[in-house]
Design an enzyme around this catalytic site. Structure first.
Site, PDB file in Angstrom:
ATOM      1  N   THR A  29       0.768  -1.353  -0.100  1.00 23.63           N
ATOM      2  CA  THR A  29       0.046   0.121   0.221  1.00 23.63           C
ATOM      3  C   THR A  29       0.759   1.262  -0.127  1.00 23.63           C
ATOM      4  O   THR A  29       2.330   1.033   0.036  1.00 23.63           O
ATOM      5  CB  THR A  29      -0.873   0.034   1.251  1.00 23.63           C
ATOM      6  OG1 THR A  29      -1.580  -1.205   1.294  1.00 23.63           O
ATOM      7  CG2 THR A  29      -1.548   1.274   1.533  1.00 23.63           C
ATOM      8  N   GLY A  83       0.882  -1.617   5.140  1.00 22.63           N
ATOM      9  CA  GLY A  83       1.517  -2.717   5.944  1.00 22.63           C
ATOM     10  C   GLY A  83       0.446  -3.731   6.297  1.00 22.63           C
ATOM     11  O   GLY A  83       0.549  -4.281   7.278  1.00 22.63           O
TER      12      GLY A  83
HETATM   13  O1  DON Z   1      -6.760  -2.074   3.431  1.00 23.05           O
HETATM   14  C1  DON Z   1      -6.185  -2.759   4.009  1.00 23.05           C
HETATM   15  O2  DON Z   1      -6.043  -3.141   5.062  1.00 23.05           O
HETATM   16  C2  DON Z   1      -5.076  -3.741   2.936  1.00 23.05           C
HETATM   17  N1  DON Z   1      -5.622  -3.626   1.854  1.00 23.05           N
HETATM   18  C3  DON Z   1      -3.845  -2.589   2.985  1.00 23.05           C
HETATM   19  C4  DON Z   1      -2.726  -3.517   2.181  1.00 23.05           C
HETATM   20  C5  DON Z   1      -1.219  -3.166   2.513  1.00 23.05           C
HETATM   21  O3  DON Z   1      -1.142  -2.313   3.268  1.00 23.05           O
HETATM   22  C6  DON Z   1      -0.416  -4.019   1.724  1.00 23.05           C
HETATM   23  N2  DON Z   1       1.152  -3.224   2.115  1.00 23.05           N
HETATM   24  N3  DON Z   1       1.933  -3.328   2.259  1.00 23.05           N
END
Ligand code: DON
Length: 552
Positions: A365, A457
């Site tokens: 993300t 994360g």
């Molecule tokens: O919205 C969420 O909680 C997840 N899709 C976030 C994914 C994420 O942070 C991946 N990154 N490192």
């Protein structure tokens, strides 16, 4: 007399300027995940745009230069503090009309490996373009076209690929080749080589349609047709109707008081705002008197104990508020939290199985932080879920689709890729938003912005955010210390596992293991933080990433 009136008028104006919430910061700051988004955000602010204008331009640039997470094929949350008022733009993806509760289960009722994570079935209906459009309609001051131009240029004329990006593309292609998943990522990205110019003509054409037609340039007309046809060809379920129906939403941010600050943070469908407030407040209730040493054994243990309780509630009560009534007030009530914290012992681990939801009623993300010279702030976290999302690029439109459907609970009690579990509150339903951990957050004092924070994360986002607040407030760290400081996370399941990032002290690791924890070193998210200390801004991007922070 005339002089007196004049003097009084001056005083009134001076007072109004001094106390106007937007007047304190002459400086501006950005903390961004790469140099292209950083330079763009700065240029927009220097052109007279506000923090929201800069955020919109940066979001579109990241869709070009940060394909791991920047996107137009995903979603996110934008938390805004503007002209003294908070707003929250929810541009989270939604389940397509044809989605249903058991869509990732086989005949025996078991979850089908990888189906919600890679390939054509993993994606929710993208929300990013609608989110930027809504943010612009409500808060933008520069022309929409002006904000799209930097991204169009970088897609059309190309950008120089950072060696870290080239390496992660190469790793991803190698890793995916070993899995039996049907994705076309390599067709689009295998040519992105370190320090070389990389052009994306199809993406440039899509961005031009968005530039010229606004939201309709994505959700209707040619782009929508390309997406729907691509879906049909490959057995996917997102339709033109789904795209046309997508709506970003403006929601009321959560506001909680903690140690004299107002924590302005993310409401459901984020689980993060409620979680960080529970975490900060229960920490104060459970810790022994005085300040604990930073990242000491007792500090990590007490926060892990709090995490057990936070994640038990998250799995039971958190979901899309338009589909499931989230008991927000009850989860943040002082009595409830002090009851919940009262069973925490400083020297013993509580039994995982005994930690139940407490109410007696029914990895990639990206985040960025911007503060403009008027004191308006944006904390924006956006995602396509894992690095490079579903690995599927929409042929003809040149953008990567998310794999956000994995954030739903595919089956009660079965962990998703982040080890999160859930049930009814987060089961799949058509048009529903999947629960998120993304937690863009702004710390206010006397309605002035003191800190802008957030992180990628997965579920560790929540820990990164509350720990960044503790690090700044309790341990008085600079922005650089905050983003580079070791972080840790516990989420009830897997049992007594503490994940940590950038190295806790070996003696702390040993002592925690002795208590009965299993320590698991992992990479957490790439943090970008701005701190306002007595009117002086301090901004930092985590050293391990390719971010760039500036105060100007
Ligand atoms: O919205 C969420 O909680 C997840 N899709 C976030 C994914 C994420 O942070 C991946 N990154 N490192």
């Amino acid at each position: 007399m005339a002089n007196l009136v004049k003097y009084a008028a001056h005083l009134l104006i001076a007072t109004a300027i001094f106390f106007h919430p937007a007047s304190f910061a002459k400086q501006a700051a950005v903390a961004m995940p790469d140099s292209y988004s950083s330079d763009t955000a700065r240029a927009i602010l220097e052109q007279g745009g506000n923090a929201v204008d800069a955020a919109i331009a940066a979001q579109f640039v990241l869709a070009v230069t940060l394909p791991e997470a920047g996107n137009i094929g995903g979603g996110g949350f934008m938390l805004i503090q503007k002209d003294g008022k908070g707003d929250f733009i929810d541009y989270r993806e939604t389940a397509p009309t044809a989605a249903h509760r058991d869509m990732y289960l086989d005949d025996k009722g078991d979850v089908i490996d990888n189906m919600s994570v890679y390939g054509i079935h993993a994606s929710g209906v993208p929300g990013s373009v609608a989110g930027m459009w809504l943010a612009h309609q409500k808060h933008g001051s520069l022309e929409w076209k002006t904000l799209l131009e930097p991204a169009v240029k970088l897609a059309e004329q190309g950008f120089i690929v950072h060696p870290k990006l080239a390496a992660s593309i190469e790793r991803y292609i190698t890793r995916m080749a070993k899995k039996s998943v049907n994705i076309n990522f390599a067709d689009y990205f295998a040519d992105a080589k370190a320090n070389k110019v990389f052009k994306q003509p199809e993406l440039a054409a899509t961005l031009k349609r968005i530039r010229d037609q606004g939201k309709a340039g994505f959700y209707e007309g040619e782009t929508a047709k390309i997406i729907a046809t691509f879906m049909k060809q490959h057995g996917g379920i997102i339709t033109e109707q789904d795209l046309k129906a997508y709506q970003a939403k403006s929601r009321t941010p959560i506001k909680g008081n903690w140690r004299g600050y107002e924590v302005l943070t993310s409401p459901p469908p984020s689980s993060g705002g409620i979680a960080i407030l529970q975490w900060l407040k229960m920490y104060d209730l459970a810790k022994p008197k005085g300040t604990l040493e930073h990242n000491s054994t007792t500090y990590v243990h007490i926060l892990a104990e709090v995490g057990k309780r936070v994640f038990a509630d998250r799995a039971e009560y958190l979901g899309d508020p338009d589909f499931y009534e989230v008991p927000k007030t009850a989860l943040l009530a002082d009595d409830y939290l002090s009851n919940r914290a009262s069973t925490i012992r400083p020297d013993a681990i509580s039994t995982t199985e005994n930690i139940k939801p407490g109410l007696h009623e029914s990895e990639q993300t990206t985040h960025f932080s911007i503060l403009d010279k008027w004191g308006n702030a944006v904390a924006n976290t956006t995602t396509i879920n894992l690095s490079f999302g579903s690995g599927v690029v929409v042929s003809g439109a040149g953008f990567i689709l998310n794999d956000e459907m994995d954030d739903f609970s595919a089956k009660p009690g079965v962990m998703n890729v982040f080890g999160a579990i859930g049930g009814k509150a987060n089961e799949i339903q058509p048009h529903k938003r999947m629960l998120s951990s993304m937690t863009p957050t702004i710390l206010l004092q006397d309605n002035k912005v003191k800190m802008v924070t957030g992180s990628p994360g997965g579920t560790t986002i929540i820990s990164s955010v509350y720990e960044s607040i503790l690090n700044a407030v309790e341990f008085d760290m600079t922005a650089e210390q905050v983003v580079d400081s070791p972080r840790f996370h516990h989420q009830l399941w897997p049992k007594n596992v503490i994940r940590y990032h950038t190295g806790l002290e070996p003696k702390v690791v040993k002592a925690l293991e002795k208590m009965g924890y299993t320590l698991d070193e992992r990479h957490f998210g790439d943090m970008h933080v701005i701190i306002n200390k007595d009117g002086k801004l301090d901004a930092a991007s985590e050293a391990s990433g390719r971010g760039k922070a500036m105060v100007f």
